[in-house]
Design a protein around this motif. Sequence first.
Motif, PDB file in Angstrom:
ATOM      1  N   TRP A 328      12.671  -1.185  -2.379  1.00  0.00           N
ATOM      2  CA  TRP A 328      12.375  -0.201  -3.420  1.00  0.00           C
ATOM      3  C   TRP A 328      13.193   1.058  -3.176  1.00  0.00           C
ATOM      4  N   GLU A 329      13.510   1.777  -4.236  1.00  0.00           N
ATOM      5  CA  GLU A 329      14.016   3.133  -4.130  1.00  0.00           C
ATOM      6  C   GLU A 329      12.918   4.061  -4.641  1.00  0.00           C
ATOM      7  N   VAL A 330      12.409   4.893  -3.745  1.00  0.00           N
ATOM      8  CA  VAL A 330      11.222   5.692  -4.035  1.00  0.00           C
ATOM      9  C   VAL A 330      11.420   7.117  -3.526  1.00  0.00           C
ATOM     10  N   TYR A 331      10.592   8.019  -4.031  1.00  0.00           N
ATOM     11  CA  TYR A 331      10.724   9.434  -3.682  1.00  0.00           C
ATOM     12  C   TYR A 331       9.753   9.803  -2.567  1.00  0.00           C
ATOM     13  N   PHE A 332      10.278  10.486  -1.541  1.00  0.00           N
ATOM     14  CA  PHE A 332       9.448  11.045  -0.479  1.00  0.00           C
ATOM     15  C   PHE A 332       9.604  12.562  -0.482  1.00  0.00           C
ATOM     16  N   ASP A 333       8.481  13.250  -0.415  1.00  0.00           N
ATOM     17  CA  ASP A 333       8.532  14.690  -0.214  1.00  0.00           C
ATOM     18  C   ASP A 333       8.795  14.963   1.263  1.00  0.00           C
ATOM     19  N   GLU A 334       9.471  16.049   1.543  1.00  0.00           N
ATOM     20  CA  GLU A 334       9.750  16.411   2.929  1.00  0.00           C
ATOM     21  C   GLU A 334       8.461  16.420   3.751  1.00  0.00           C
ATOM     22  N   GLY A 335       8.493  15.777   4.920  1.00  0.00           N
ATOM     23  CA  GLY A 335       7.328  15.721   5.793  1.00  0.00           C
ATOM     24  C   GLY A 335       6.459  14.497   5.590  1.00  0.00           C
ATOM     25  N   PHE A 336       6.680  13.745   4.510  1.00  0.00           N
ATOM     26  CA  PHE A 336       5.917  12.520   4.281  1.00  0.00           C
ATOM     27  C   PHE A 336       6.624  11.355   4.958  1.00  0.00           C
ATOM     28  N   GLU A 337       5.865  10.319   5.255  1.00  0.00           N
ATOM     29  CA  GLU A 337       6.405   9.145   5.928  1.00  0.00           C
ATOM     30  C   GLU A 337       5.859   7.876   5.283  1.00  0.00           C
ATOM     31  N   PRO A 338       6.541   6.744   5.453  1.00  0.00           N
ATOM     32  CA  PRO A 338       6.057   5.502   4.837  1.00  0.00           C
ATOM     33  C   PRO A 338       4.910   4.879   5.627  1.00  0.00           C
ATOM     34  N   GLU A 339       4.059   4.185   4.912  1.00  0.00           N
ATOM     35  CA  GLU A 339       2.986   3.405   5.537  1.00  0.00           C
ATOM     36  C   GLU A 339       2.793   2.144   4.698  1.00  0.00           C
ATOM     37  N   ILE A 340       2.632   1.013   5.359  1.00  0.00           N
ATOM     38  CA  ILE A 340       2.445  -0.274   4.694  1.00  0.00           C
ATOM     39  C   ILE A 340       0.962  -0.640   4.753  1.00  0.00           C
ATOM     40  N   ARG A 341       0.419  -1.100   3.606  1.00  0.00           N
ATOM     41  CA  ARG A 341      -0.999  -1.445   3.551  1.00  0.00           C
ATOM     42  C   ARG A 341      -1.216  -2.810   2.916  1.00  0.00           C
ATOM     43  N   PHE A 342      -2.308  -3.442   3.346  1.00  0.00           N
ATOM     44  CA  PHE A 342      -2.754  -4.731   2.808  1.00  0.00           C
ATOM     45  C   PHE A 342      -3.731  -4.398   1.686  1.00  0.00           C
ATOM     46  N   ARG A 343      -3.221  -4.264   0.453  1.00  0.00           N
ATOM     47  CA  ARG A 343      -3.993  -3.666  -0.632  1.00  0.00           C
ATOM     48  C   ARG A 343      -5.231  -4.468  -1.026  1.00  0.00           C
ATOM     49  N   ASN A 344      -5.151  -5.775  -1.022  1.00  0.00           N
ATOM     50  CA  ASN A 344      -6.300  -6.576  -1.473  1.00  0.00           C
ATOM     51  C   ASN A 344      -6.879  -7.430  -0.352  1.00  0.00           C
ATOM     52  N   GLY A 345      -6.684  -6.990   0.878  1.00  0.00           N
ATOM     53  CA  GLY A 345      -7.294  -7.715   1.994  1.00  0.00           C
ATOM     54  C   GLY A 345      -8.801  -7.556   2.001  1.00  0.00           C
ATOM     55  N   THR A 346      -9.455  -8.191   2.956  1.00  0.00           N
ATOM     56  CA  THR A 346     -10.899  -8.020   3.069  1.00  0.00           C
ATOM     57  C   THR A 346     -11.206  -6.547   3.283  1.00  0.00           C
ATOM     58  N   LEU A 347     -12.426  -6.164   2.966  1.00  0.00           N
ATOM     59  CA  LEU A 347     -12.776  -4.746   2.932  1.00  0.00           C
ATOM     60  C   LEU A 347     -12.428  -4.023   4.221  1.00  0.00           C
ATOM     61  N   ALA A 348     -12.798  -4.591   5.372  1.00  0.00           N
ATOM     62  CA  ALA A 348     -12.538  -3.935   6.652  1.00  0.00           C
ATOM     63  C   ALA A 348     -12.466  -4.987   7.748  1.00  0.00           C
ATOM     64  N   THR A 349     -11.535  -4.808   8.683  1.00  0.00           N
ATOM     65  CA  THR A 349     -11.389  -5.761   9.789  1.00  0.00           C
ATOM     66  C   THR A 349     -12.637  -5.755  10.667  1.00  0.00           C
ATOM     67  N   LYS A 350     -13.258  -4.624  10.825  1.00  0.00           N
ATOM     68  CA  LYS A 350     -14.495  -4.543  11.608  1.00  0.00           C
ATOM     69  C   LYS A 350     -15.564  -5.445  11.002  1.00  0.00           C
ATOM     70  N   ARG A 351     -15.747  -5.371   9.713  1.00  0.00           N
ATOM     71  CA  ARG A 351     -16.731  -6.217   9.032  1.00  0.00           C
ATOM     72  C   ARG A 351     -16.315  -7.684   9.124  1.00  0.00           C
ATOM     73  N   LEU A 352     -15.013  -7.945   8.998  1.00  0.00           N
ATOM     74  CA  LEU A 352     -14.516  -9.313   9.058  1.00  0.00           C
ATOM     75  C   LEU A 352     -14.847  -9.962  10.398  1.00  0.00           C
ATOM     76  N   THR A 353     -14.576  -9.271  11.496  1.00  0.00           N
ATOM     77  CA  THR A 353     -14.848  -9.866  12.807  1.00  0.00           C
ATOM     78  C   THR A 353     -16.346 -10.091  13.015  1.00  0.00           C
ATOM     79  N   ARG A 354     -17.161  -9.196  12.473  1.00  0.00           N
ATOM     80  CA  ARG A 354     -18.615  -9.375  12.611  1.00  0.00           C
ATOM     81  C   ARG A 354     -19.075 -10.615  11.843  1.00  0.00           C
ATOM     82  N   LEU A 355     -18.572 -10.791  10.606  1.00  0.00           N
ATOM     83  CA  LEU A 355     -18.973 -11.951   9.812  1.00  0.00           C
ATOM     84  C   LEU A 355     -18.477 -13.256  10.443  1.00  0.00           C
TER      85      LEU A 355
END
Length: 825
Positions: A328-355
């Motif tokens: 992608w070509e995307v805009y970053f404001d000075e001081g911001f950084e990229p982060e990758i996320r699993f948008r539709n994963g299970t709600l929380a890994t903590k809950r997942l391991t408990r279940l």
Amino acid sequence: MNSTLKLGAISFSIFVFGVLKISICAMPQNEFLQQYCIDCHGQEKQKGDRRFDGLEKSDLEISDLEAWQEILDMLNLGDMPPEDEKQPTVAERAAMIESTTKLISTELEKLSDSGGHSVLRRINSWDYQHTIGDLLGLNVSAWNPAADFPKEVVKNGFDNVGAELVTSGMLLEHYFAAAEEAVLRATQFREAPKRDYYVQRTPFYFEGKVNQDLPKLFQVDRFRFTPDTPYTDMYGRHYRGGHIGFEPLARGGVPYSGMYRVRVKAAAVDRWHPYGNVIDDFRNGDPLVLELMAVDRKGSVESTGNVSMERSLAKVELTSEEPEWFEWEVYFDEGFEPEIRFRNGTLATKRLTRLLHQKAGHHEEIKPFVDMKNGLEKFHGILRGYKGPKLRVWEIQVEGPLEEQWPPKGHQLLYGDFKPDQLNGKNAIERLRIFAENVFRRPLQADELEPIESLVLNKIEEGLEPIEALQLGFQTILCSPGFIYLAEGDGPLDSFALASRLSYFLWSSMPDKELINIASKGSLSDSQILRNQVARMLVDPKSDRFVSNFISRWFEMDNIGEMPVSEDFRSYHRDSIETAMQGETEAFFRHVMEENLRPGELLSADYSFINRELALHYGIAGIEGNHLRKVAMNGMSRGGLLGQSLLLTASANGVDTSPVNRGIYVLENLLGYSPPPPPPDVPAIESDIRGAETIREQLAKHREVETCADCHRKIDPLGFALENFDPTGRWRTHYENKSMIDASGELPAGERFSDPSEFRSLMIQREAEFTRCLIEKLLAYAIGRELDLRDRAVIDGIYENLETERGGLRDMIQAIVLSDSFQNN
């Protein structure tokens, strides 16, 4: 919308005079009111919050004429007097219609030279944001200069009504701060930034002394571990196990604001899993959604994932277990950084391991860890063995900034080719005047800038550096009335005022150079040139602002923000339904506009624009990808606006539905009628109807109350027709208490329907009311004021011309721009 504007030009009076040809015996208007109206709408009683005694006075104001128009409308429709009250003869009714029509016409002539103006109108926060962006070439999606402005007052759904746009001391303070920051961001005397290249390969989590200075997101914990593979897996949406940071930019973010190229090597693993209902917040087999975020970590805390500000940049669906590169070509404001996320994963890994520990311990890959003591070994072991959906990432690359022009547009507008050490009093004044002409959207008036020029020169004389004094002048111009207000005057708009009204209507921003050049020649008075400009502006990408903001205001999307959808609707939040449903309605509206289809297509269309997530929300199979595309709705209880989640969610309260609220919503936003508020002495649910078992029974008893009956017979059927749709627009056949939903009803005119499809057919038959409603909404949005009776002839003319010419939505917009209401103030 004012109820005096709701009817078409074809009236009962035409029927009476053109067909019956009866003899008319005149009855004085005040006598007619006394005999048939005052008992319910006089000093003692005001049904529907309407009072008509005293209208026989000679010095009528516009509010009086609107009351007379409402009386005329009710007589034309045959709605008043009510059926159970004494009725006038046909001759009496016809005479009253004729005399009242003449009265309104005569009195409107007297008032034609006063009122009906947009008061000195301030550009609202939405317009301010985009004007600053276009003026100075700033990315105002990343930095919104109006983000902290006080909330605008909303009137009849719109937040650009001039009479409501007050300028408070608090707002002025925000103007000063925003202007200072805007000038600072646009100023770029430094050399063109060097393009840099950053890369990180797995691992993305660290332990021991490695990168200990980084936030917790980068550290190993129960749900993050350093893999012994060339990739790192992500397991859930929550930051503990569902987010990956980018170490090369983790100590301060990108050094310069600008466009960056981001590449991610990733794959979707184990989309089909063996755990059944144990994983209850992920649809088995769904693509995995990777989301690229821009995040700012300054001042953040661990509980927020070490994020103080964030912005979604891109999303992509992954289906292959083989690694692929995404770019992608995307805009970053000075001081911001990229982060990758699993948008539709299970709600929380903590809950997942408990279940998994509690309910899937019999699976071979989980069994060795069931009886193990809680700790890193146990949780890491469960996650390593887990055979459910995992977003797998190998590598992240970032390149930029990708500057195409240096210095940027905004800097050139401010300073031209001057360097700071070249500035002096003379050329500072020159730059101020060039800037002000652009800011004010018109030529400067004589000595208009004299106070600001004196300020700058005095500051230089006092020893302030010319660059600082000049920037102070720029900031002052951005806080001046010439920028903040639209100078529309009284009477016909001049060319520059017309250019601004047009650009703020269709672009939510200032006119561009072409429009200003045409205005400077006085050519906008040529209707064909004006038509050409409207056509040009509607295909410009900036018209997306018009579509987005008009849809948002028309359908009261503020409701969703004020009453957010409950977290209990998990798929709504997981699948980004709010974004998809807004995109659906915007794409649908734009399609009808671009194809110049009849406005009624917005009600009758048997298709919509949806993506995979919204298709599943609607119960439609076979749609892949998160991009919106045209999909047929044949044989469904959807199609048209009435079946779209945006309307169905905005007309609910985020938790449940109300037939009354949805009925009023349909009346006001699709049919152009605003029912009067309930009488103050009548509660929402009367005490004597508490024994009713269903909402239908409750409202049936509510209608037994005399003061409620008339309005609720108009409201309730429209709401019950939509009860098969839950608060987020999903189809349902039963309420939560398992009772069957009855979506049948009867409209006031006697038409019956048994389900939403039949109701939609009846609504399509009311295309005339819908079209007039849309004309009113667009006209009010375009001119930034409440409509009144003086606009009715304009609305009638636009409607009649559309009917005669079989015109479409684009024709409607053209007609609004060419109308007297638009071209005069």
